[in-house]
Design a protein around this motif. Structure first.
Motif, PDB file in Angstrom:
ATOM      1  N   THR A   8       0.834  -1.205   0.000  1.00  0.00           N
ATOM      2  CA  THR A   8       0.000   0.000   0.000  1.00  0.00           C
ATOM      3  C   THR A   8       0.866   1.251   0.000  1.00  0.00           C
ATOM      4  O   THR A   8       1.799   1.366   0.799  1.00  0.00           O
ATOM      5  CB  THR A   8      -0.922   0.035   1.233  1.00  0.00           C
ATOM      6  OG1 THR A   8      -1.797  -1.103   1.202  1.00  0.00           O
ATOM      7  CG2 THR A   8      -1.766   1.306   1.259  1.00  0.00           C
ATOM      8  N   LEU A  10       0.835   5.485   0.242  1.00  0.00           N
ATOM      9  CA  LEU A  10       0.129   6.719   0.572  1.00  0.00           C
ATOM     10  C   LEU A  10       0.782   7.839  -0.227  1.00  0.00           C
ATOM     11  O   LEU A  10       1.997   8.052  -0.132  1.00  0.00           O
ATOM     12  CB  LEU A  10       0.199   7.021   2.072  1.00  0.00           C
ATOM     13  CG  LEU A  10      -0.655   8.192   2.590  1.00  0.00           C
ATOM     14  CD1 LEU A  10      -0.923   8.029   4.081  1.00  0.00           C
ATOM     15  CD2 LEU A  10       0.001   9.558   2.338  1.00  0.00           C
ATOM     16  N   THR A  12       0.557  11.932  -1.151  1.00  0.00           N
ATOM     17  CA  THR A  12      -0.042  13.245  -0.891  1.00  0.00           C
ATOM     18  C   THR A  12      -0.023  14.069  -2.182  1.00  0.00           C
ATOM     19  O   THR A  12       0.800  13.851  -3.058  1.00  0.00           O
ATOM     20  CB  THR A  12       0.710  13.992   0.222  1.00  0.00           C
ATOM     21  OG1 THR A  12       2.048  14.277  -0.207  1.00  0.00           O
ATOM     22  CG2 THR A  12       0.740  13.177   1.502  1.00  0.00           C
ATOM     23  N   VAL A  34      -3.601   4.907  -0.914  1.00  0.00           N
ATOM     24  CA  VAL A  34      -4.283   5.903  -0.088  1.00  0.00           C
ATOM     25  C   VAL A  34      -3.980   7.238  -0.745  1.00  0.00           C
ATOM     26  O   VAL A  34      -2.821   7.661  -0.816  1.00  0.00           O
ATOM     27  CB  VAL A  34      -3.786   5.894   1.370  1.00  0.00           C
ATOM     28  CG1 VAL A  34      -4.488   6.999   2.164  1.00  0.00           C
ATOM     29  CG2 VAL A  34      -4.025   4.541   2.009  1.00  0.00           C
ATOM     30  N   VAL A  36      -4.328  11.237  -0.973  1.00  0.00           N
ATOM     31  CA  VAL A  36      -4.582  12.384  -0.102  1.00  0.00           C
ATOM     32  C   VAL A  36      -4.458  13.678  -0.899  1.00  0.00           C
ATOM     33  O   VAL A  36      -3.473  13.894  -1.616  1.00  0.00           O
ATOM     34  CB  VAL A  36      -3.580  12.410   1.076  1.00  0.00           C
ATOM     35  CG1 VAL A  36      -3.793  13.656   1.931  1.00  0.00           C
ATOM     36  CG2 VAL A  36      -3.718  11.155   1.923  1.00  0.00           C
ATOM     37  N   SER A  58      -8.361   1.439  -3.391  1.00  0.00           N
ATOM     38  CA  SER A  58      -7.953   2.832  -3.523  1.00  0.00           C
ATOM     39  C   SER A  58      -8.809   3.689  -2.601  1.00  0.00           C
ATOM     40  O   SER A  58     -10.011   3.834  -2.808  1.00  0.00           O
ATOM     41  CB  SER A  58      -8.111   3.291  -4.977  1.00  0.00           C
ATOM     42  OG  SER A  58      -7.525   4.554  -5.184  1.00  0.00           O
ATOM     43  N   ILE A  74      -4.889  11.911   9.427  1.00  0.00           N
ATOM     44  CA  ILE A  74      -4.737  10.879   8.388  1.00  0.00           C
ATOM     45  C   ILE A  74      -4.255   9.579   9.017  1.00  0.00           C
ATOM     46  O   ILE A  74      -4.785   8.500   8.750  1.00  0.00           O
ATOM     47  CB  ILE A  74      -3.751  11.356   7.306  1.00  0.00           C
ATOM     48  CG1 ILE A  74      -4.358  12.505   6.497  1.00  0.00           C
ATOM     49  CG2 ILE A  74      -3.352  10.201   6.384  1.00  0.00           C
ATOM     50  CD1 ILE A  74      -3.360  13.214   5.602  1.00  0.00           C
ATOM     51  N   LEU A  78      -6.326   5.950   9.176  1.00  0.00           N
ATOM     52  CA  LEU A  78      -5.808   4.706   8.604  1.00  0.00           C
ATOM     53  C   LEU A  78      -5.644   3.634   9.680  1.00  0.00           C
ATOM     54  O   LEU A  78      -5.864   2.443   9.426  1.00  0.00           O
ATOM     55  CB  LEU A  78      -4.486   4.967   7.894  1.00  0.00           C
ATOM     56  CG  LEU A  78      -4.580   5.844   6.644  1.00  0.00           C
ATOM     57  CD1 LEU A  78      -3.222   5.974   5.976  1.00  0.00           C
ATOM     58  CD2 LEU A  78      -5.602   5.290   5.654  1.00  0.00           C
ATOM     59  N   VAL A  85       0.709   1.330   5.801  1.00  0.00           N
ATOM     60  CA  VAL A  85       1.378   2.047   4.709  1.00  0.00           C
ATOM     61  C   VAL A  85       2.782   1.492   4.527  1.00  0.00           C
ATOM     62  O   VAL A  85       3.599   1.505   5.443  1.00  0.00           O
ATOM     63  CB  VAL A  85       1.434   3.564   4.995  1.00  0.00           C
ATOM     64  CG1 VAL A  85       2.271   4.283   3.943  1.00  0.00           C
ATOM     65  CG2 VAL A  85       0.022   4.142   5.043  1.00  0.00           C
ATOM     66  N   LEU A  88       5.496   5.587   1.447  1.00  0.00           N
ATOM     67  CA  LEU A  88       4.989   6.951   1.634  1.00  0.00           C
ATOM     68  C   LEU A  88       5.615   7.845   0.583  1.00  0.00           C
ATOM     69  O   LEU A  88       6.845   7.919   0.469  1.00  0.00           O
ATOM     70  CB  LEU A  88       5.353   7.454   3.035  1.00  0.00           C
ATOM     71  CG  LEU A  88       5.109   8.939   3.322  1.00  0.00           C
ATOM     72  CD1 LEU A  88       3.627   9.277   3.233  1.00  0.00           C
ATOM     73  CD2 LEU A  88       5.674   9.304   4.696  1.00  0.00           C
TER      74      LEU A  88
END
Length: 264
Positions: A8, A10, A12, A34, A36, A58, A74, A78, A85, A88
């Protein structure tokens, strides 16, 4: 090499530009996501599209990283969902152009909040979990502006210098843990970054979002600590600050930003 499928990420700033391309590219590699950003509708549409096309999970999370509490919220959300995660990507960033004093103080503080504080918080929260598990990765989007002071984007360049220095130091600390940290330092890229900005930079003088993402991930797979995902001339320019006196470097940078039309 990092195992993408089934892990997974994440991301931003995921609703457009580099963030969106990172999302599309990683979904194609089988990663759950994820996403953001501030744009709830755009995030939901992207999440639905990627889930449908690639069969990945997603999750869209609309959040304004200019809010000092956003990164922690956040993480809490999660944790509530039981989402781990593994990668990142701190891609979100603000870059105001023009003289420092021409902007309201609050806008400059938001620039620092997004580019520095949110990135640091997310790296700490999720990096800690990765270190405990003995695997993971963090990609921080710095810039070719990380290497020198940049008049008319003074705060932006200073925040990106932080991102570069922080990433290099964090990677040293985490060496041997199974967590790899990398700073990516692209030059001007054809995204929405310059939307609403008076600039003389032509799209043909910018790198494409797709090429920047592909080169960044290639460098990450090669376990590089600093990536230069742009044309050779951009990387060559980063050597000026290491070879020339600082006063001269600032004058050259001011000439460059003026030529780009960033001073107005």
């Amino acid at each position: 090499m990092f195992v993408y499928r089934g892990s997974t990420a994440l991301i931003t700033g995921a609703s457009k530009g580099l963030g969106k391309v990172f999302a599309q590219t990683l979904a194609a590699r089988g990663m759950n996501l994820v996403l953001v950003a501030r744009s709830a509708d755009a995030l939901q549409a992207l999440a639905t599209d990627l889930a449908g096309r690639y069969g990945v999970e997603s999750i869209p999370l609309d959040a304004d990283l200019g809010d000092p509490d956003a990164a922690q919220r956040i993480a809490q959300e999660l944790e509530r969902r039981g989402v781990q995660v593994d990668l990142l990507i701190n891609n979100a960033g603000l870059g105001l152009t023009g003289s420092f004093l021409s902007h309201e103080l609050g806008k400059k503080q938001s620039e620092i909040q997004v580019n520095v504080h949110a990135l640091t918080t997310l790296s700490h929260v999720f990096g800690g979990g990765m270190a405990k598990r003995g695997s993971g990765g963090i990609i921080n989007l710095a810039s070719n502006a990380s290497f020198q002071p940049l008049p008319y984007m003074a705060t932006y360049a200073a925040t990106k210098a932080f991102v570069l220095s922080f990433s290099e130091a964090l990677q040293f600390e985490l060496a041997g843990t199974g967590v790899h940290v990398m700073a990516a330092c692209p030059g001007p890229t054809a995204t929405s970054f310059f939307d609403g900005v008076s600039t003389n930079v032509s799209p043909k003088d910018m790198d494409s979002s797709d090429s920047v993402v592909q080169q960044t991930l290639k460098a990450f797979d090669q376990r590089k600590v600093v990536a230069y995902p742009g044309r050779t001339s951009v990387r060559a320019a980063t050597w000026l600050s290491r070879l020339l006196p600082r006063t001269l470097v600032v004058r050259i940078a001011a000439m460059a930003s003026g030529k780009m039309g960033l001073h107005g």
